[in-house]
Design an enzyme around this catalytic site. Structure first.
Site, PDB file in Angstrom:
ATOM      1  N   ARG A   1      -5.406   4.484  -1.447  1.00 49.35           N
ATOM      2  CA  ARG A   1      -6.352   3.222  -1.873  1.00 49.35           C
ATOM      3  C   ARG A   1      -8.015   3.651  -1.429  1.00 49.35           C
ATOM      4  O   ARG A   1      -8.925   3.521  -1.952  1.00 49.35           O
ATOM      5  CB  ARG A   1      -5.980   2.034  -1.179  1.00 49.35           C
ATOM      6  CG  ARG A   1      -4.737   1.255  -1.825  1.00 49.35           C
ATOM      7  CD  ARG A   1      -4.612  -0.043  -1.130  1.00 49.35           C
ATOM      8  NE  ARG A   1      -3.278  -0.598  -1.380  1.00 49.35           N
ATOM      9  CZ  ARG A   1      -2.392  -1.217  -0.731  1.00 49.35           C
ATOM     10  NH1 ARG A   1      -2.741  -1.462   0.609  1.00 49.35           N
ATOM     11  NH2 ARG A   1      -1.358  -1.791  -1.171  1.00 49.35           N
TER      12      ARG A   1
ATOM     13  N   HIS B   1       0.835 -15.824   0.634  1.00 49.79           N
ATOM     14  CA  HIS B   1       0.112 -15.476   1.894  1.00 49.79           C
ATOM     15  C   HIS B   1      -0.727 -16.735   2.123  1.00 49.79           C
ATOM     16  O   HIS B   1      -1.846 -16.729   1.366  1.00 49.79           O
ATOM     17  CB  HIS B   1      -0.489 -14.175   1.815  1.00 49.79           C
ATOM     18  CG  HIS B   1       0.388 -12.978   2.018  1.00 49.79           C
ATOM     19  ND1 HIS B   1       1.761 -13.014   2.473  1.00 49.79           N
ATOM     20  CD2 HIS B   1       0.108 -11.736   1.973  1.00 49.79           C
ATOM     21  CE1 HIS B   1       2.352 -12.085   2.509  1.00 49.79           C
ATOM     22  NE2 HIS B   1       1.307 -11.105   2.084  1.00 49.79           N
TER      23      HIS B   1
ATOM     24  N   CYS C   1      -1.600  -6.997  -0.079  1.00 55.38           N
ATOM     25  CA  CYS C   1      -1.192  -8.287  -0.776  1.00 55.38           C
ATOM     26  C   CYS C   1      -2.237  -9.297   0.009  1.00 55.38           C
ATOM     27  O   CYS C   1      -2.692 -10.127  -0.527  1.00 55.38           O
ATOM     28  CB  CYS C   1       0.256  -8.754  -0.653  1.00 55.38           C
ATOM     29  SG  CYS C   1       0.874  -8.100   1.113  1.00 55.38           S
TER      30      CYS C   1
ATOM     31  N   SER D   1       8.418 -12.017   2.309  1.00 51.90           N
ATOM     32  CA  SER D   1       8.641 -10.983   1.032  1.00 51.90           C
ATOM     33  C   SER D   1       7.591  -9.786   0.929  1.00 51.90           C
ATOM     34  O   SER D   1       7.978  -8.700   0.659  1.00 51.90           O
ATOM     35  CB  SER D   1       8.460 -11.850  -0.193  1.00 51.90           C
ATOM     36  OG  SER D   1       7.346 -12.408  -0.336  1.00 51.90           O
TER      37      SER D   1
HETATM   38  P1  NAP Z   1      10.822  -2.208  -1.340  1.00 53.46           P
HETATM   39  O1  NAP Z   1      11.558  -3.642  -1.803  1.00 53.46           O
HETATM   40  O2  NAP Z   1      11.163  -1.492   0.038  1.00 53.46           O
HETATM   41  O3  NAP Z   1      11.334  -1.087  -2.429  1.00 53.46           O
HETATM   42  C1  NAP Z   1      10.847   0.190  -2.463  1.00 53.46           C
HETATM   43  C2  NAP Z   1      11.271   0.903  -3.743  1.00 53.46           C
HETATM   44  O4  NAP Z   1      10.957   2.301  -3.275  1.00 53.46           O
HETATM   45  C3  NAP Z   1      12.636   0.859  -4.118  1.00 53.46           C
HETATM   46  O5  NAP Z   1      12.617   0.814  -5.645  1.00 53.46           O
HETATM   47  C4  NAP Z   1      13.153   2.178  -3.593  1.00 53.46           C
HETATM   48  O6  NAP Z   1      14.243   2.567  -4.296  1.00 53.46           O
HETATM   49  C5  NAP Z   1      11.984   3.142  -4.078  1.00 53.46           C
HETATM   50  N1  NAP Z   1      12.173   4.230  -3.096  1.00 53.46           N
HETATM   51  C6  NAP Z   1      12.463   4.545  -1.639  1.00 53.46           C
HETATM   52  N2  NAP Z   1      12.424   5.824  -1.364  1.00 53.46           N
HETATM   53  C7  NAP Z   1      12.370   6.306  -2.326  1.00 53.46           C
HETATM   54  C8  NAP Z   1      12.405   7.935  -2.684  1.00 53.46           C
HETATM   55  N3  NAP Z   1      12.481   8.694  -1.636  1.00 53.46           N
HETATM   56  N4  NAP Z   1      12.148   8.286  -3.859  1.00 53.46           N
HETATM   57  C9  NAP Z   1      11.999   7.197  -5.033  1.00 53.46           C
HETATM   58  N5  NAP Z   1      12.053   6.069  -4.861  1.00 53.46           N
HETATM   59  C10 NAP Z   1      12.347   5.598  -3.344  1.00 53.46           C
HETATM   60  O7  NAP Z   1       9.209  -2.268  -1.073  1.00 53.46           O
HETATM   61  P2  NAP Z   1       8.280  -3.331  -1.685  1.00 53.46           P
HETATM   62  O8  NAP Z   1       8.089  -4.372  -0.856  1.00 53.46           O
HETATM   63  O9  NAP Z   1       8.618  -3.487  -3.318  1.00 53.46           O
HETATM   64  O10 NAP Z   1       6.819  -2.477  -1.626  1.00 53.46           O
HETATM   65  C11 NAP Z   1       6.707  -1.386  -2.502  1.00 53.46           C
HETATM   66  C12 NAP Z   1       5.174  -0.740  -2.356  1.00 53.46           C
HETATM   67  O11 NAP Z   1       4.302  -2.160  -2.557  1.00 53.46           O
HETATM   68  C13 NAP Z   1       4.950  -0.428  -0.851  1.00 53.46           C
HETATM   69  O12 NAP Z   1       4.050   0.766  -0.881  1.00 53.46           O
HETATM   70  C14 NAP Z   1       4.208  -1.669  -0.129  1.00 53.46           C
HETATM   71  O13 NAP Z   1       3.462  -1.630   0.727  1.00 53.46           O
HETATM   72  C15 NAP Z   1       3.477  -2.488  -1.368  1.00 53.46           C
HETATM   73  N6  NAP Z   1       3.308  -3.699  -1.459  1.00 53.46           N
HETATM   74  C16 NAP Z   1       4.158  -4.668  -1.182  1.00 53.46           C
HETATM   75  C17 NAP Z   1       3.966  -6.134  -1.496  1.00 53.46           C
HETATM   76  C18 NAP Z   1       4.894  -7.048  -1.152  1.00 53.46           C
HETATM   77  O14 NAP Z   1       4.481  -8.293  -1.031  1.00 53.46           O
HETATM   78  N7  NAP Z   1       6.145  -6.680  -0.924  1.00 53.46           N
HETATM   79  C19 NAP Z   1       2.489  -6.201  -1.733  1.00 53.46           C
HETATM   80  C20 NAP Z   1       1.691  -5.370  -1.720  1.00 53.46           C
HETATM   81  C21 NAP Z   1       1.857  -3.998  -1.779  1.00 53.46           C
HETATM   82  P3  NAP Z   1      15.961   2.347  -3.842  1.00 53.46           P
HETATM   83  O15 NAP Z   1      16.151   0.839  -4.166  1.00 53.46           O
HETATM   84  O16 NAP Z   1      16.534   3.376  -4.887  1.00 53.46           O
HETATM   85  O17 NAP Z   1      15.911   2.678  -2.440  1.00 53.46           O
END
Ligand code: NAP
Length: 351
Positions: free
Chosen positions: A111, A244, A151, A181
């Site tokens: 970013r 949020h 977020c 979440s």
């Molecule tokens: P999450 O629920 O933990 O999901 C992570 C994803 O990454 C899963 O699909 C996981 O696959 C995959 N992953 C993990 N290790 C991997 C690897 N070695 N190779 C390939 N894929 C891999 O996380 P999330 O909350 O969705 O967040 C995802 C991203 O968005 C993060 O960077 C976070 O900071 C950002 N974000 C999140 C939010 C929010 O509100 N949650 C908001 C803004 C930004 P598996 O299921 O196969 O492990």
């Protein structure tokens, strides 16, 4: 714009953000999902087997049947949306961009890099112009990376942009109450968050402070000049599932009245509105007159989760004005943000 369907791959498709992307892309008018990718643990399974679906709406049947693949270039798609864990997002996104894919990322990794656009379509669509320099710097002929903000930054900056344009913005102090979440799944352990507020989210305050300045800053055709607005953030995790809420105080450069500020929010028409992107909400901002709104549970779904809720504008004895902002963290702050950025790229002919 040219009438065509773009093929989209989702990296991190099994995660919190990935699931939201799939749900929001169900019947999308411009995008069709052709690849779902996640970690090696999920690869080879059907999406229904690999994913612990968290949303109240059912998993789309087309997604349930798809086989999850590894996050490696070779996916049959025009662009990839990344909801990858920060620990792996940087390298994987580089590999895709270098292999010629357009990458739109939710992750923090790229970013703040000075040749990577950090974009909210309604705030700074002109920052996409840095893509040419990014390709040149990195020797990428076709691929590139675009990012959407953290977020909690998204809601804040959407509320600040109309104020910055109309009055100028000297200082911002924000205290967040962030949903569970936002920490992904399973996220914060239940015994830590039930009956509790956690007054720390690692790295979040720094992200809000720096990303806000980049988003409200200028791209002069060569480089970014961050906004000089001073931003101070304090972040808390609260036991809300989605949405949020942020308490914001601002010091404006020019005098303002309460009526004028509310009118500036309500009448703000982003330049991107002319592009008719499917995900951009109308209204962009909803100002709530009630003293006790906006609230996460009651107001987060406004505009299919993309409208920014604002309320409680009143005088602040320290900085001048204060108010409350609400945004849906996994839609406006993540999956919907990335899809809106991808729509912007499509509408501007960058894809
Ligand atoms: P999450 O629920 O933990 O999901 C992570 C994803 O990454 C899963 O699909 C996981 O696959 C995959 N992953 C993990 N290790 C991997 C690897 N070695 N190779 C390939 N894929 C891999 O996380 P999330 O909350 O969705 O967040 C995802 C991203 O968005 C993060 O960077 C976070 O900071 C950002 N974000 C999140 C939010 C929010 O509100 N949650 C908001 C803004 C930004 P598996 O299921 O196969 O492990």
């Amino acid at each position: 714009m040219e009438k065509r369907m773009y093929k989209v791959g989702i990296l991190g498709a099994t995660g919190t953000v990935g699931q939201r992307m799939i749900s929001l892309l169900d019947n999308h008018p411009w995008f069709t999902v052709t690849a779902l990718a996640a970690s090696e643990n999920s690869a080879g399974k059907t999406y229904a087997e690999a994913c612990a679906w968290q949303l109240d709406t059912p998993m789309p049947s087309w997604a349930a049947k798809m086989t999850v693949v590894k996050c490696e270039p070779g996916l049959a798609c025009d662009l990839v949306l990344s909801g990858l864990d920060n620990a792996v997002a940087g390298e994987i996104e580089d590999a895709f961009a270098s292999a010629g894919y357009a990458v739109v990322s939710n992750a923090k990794n790229h970013r703040m890099e000075d040749d990577v656009p950090l974009v909210i379509p309604e705030v700074n669509p002109e920052h996409l112009a840095v893509i040419n320099r990014q390709r040149k710097n990195r020797g990428w002929a076709k691929g590139f990376i675009v990012t959407n903000p953290n977020c909690s930054t998204v809601g804040l900056v959407c509320a600040l942009k109309p104020l910055a344009d109309a009055f100028g913005l000297r200082k911002v102090a924000v205290t967040t109450m962030q949903a569970i979440s936002g920490a992904g799944y399973p996220g914060v352990p239940s015994l830590d968050i039930l009956d509790n507020v956690i007054p720390y989210i690692g790295g979040e305050e720094e992200k809000i402070q720096t990303e806000t300045q980049k988003l409200l800053g200028i791209f002069d055709g060569e480089r970014f000049a961050p906004s000089s607005t001073v931003v101070s953030a304090q972040c808390n995790r609260v036991q809300v599932r989605d949405g949020h809420l942020e308490c914001v105080s601002v010091e404006l450069e020019k005098p303002a009245t309460r009526e004028r500020i509310i009118s500036v929010w309500r009448s703000f028409v982003p330049t991107a509105a002319a592009l008719h992107l499917p995900s951009l909400p109308v209204p962009f901002i909803s100002y709530h007159e009630e003293d006790n709104r906006p609230q996460p549970r009651r107001d987060r779904e406004a505009g299919r989760g993309m409208t920014i809720g604002i309320g409680r504008l009143r005088e602040c004895p320290v900085l001048g004005w204060k108010f409350v902002v609400l945004s849906h963290n996994t839609i406006r702050g993540a999956a919907g943000a990335a899809i809106a950025d991808a729509e912007l790229l499509a509408a501007k002919g960058v894809l």
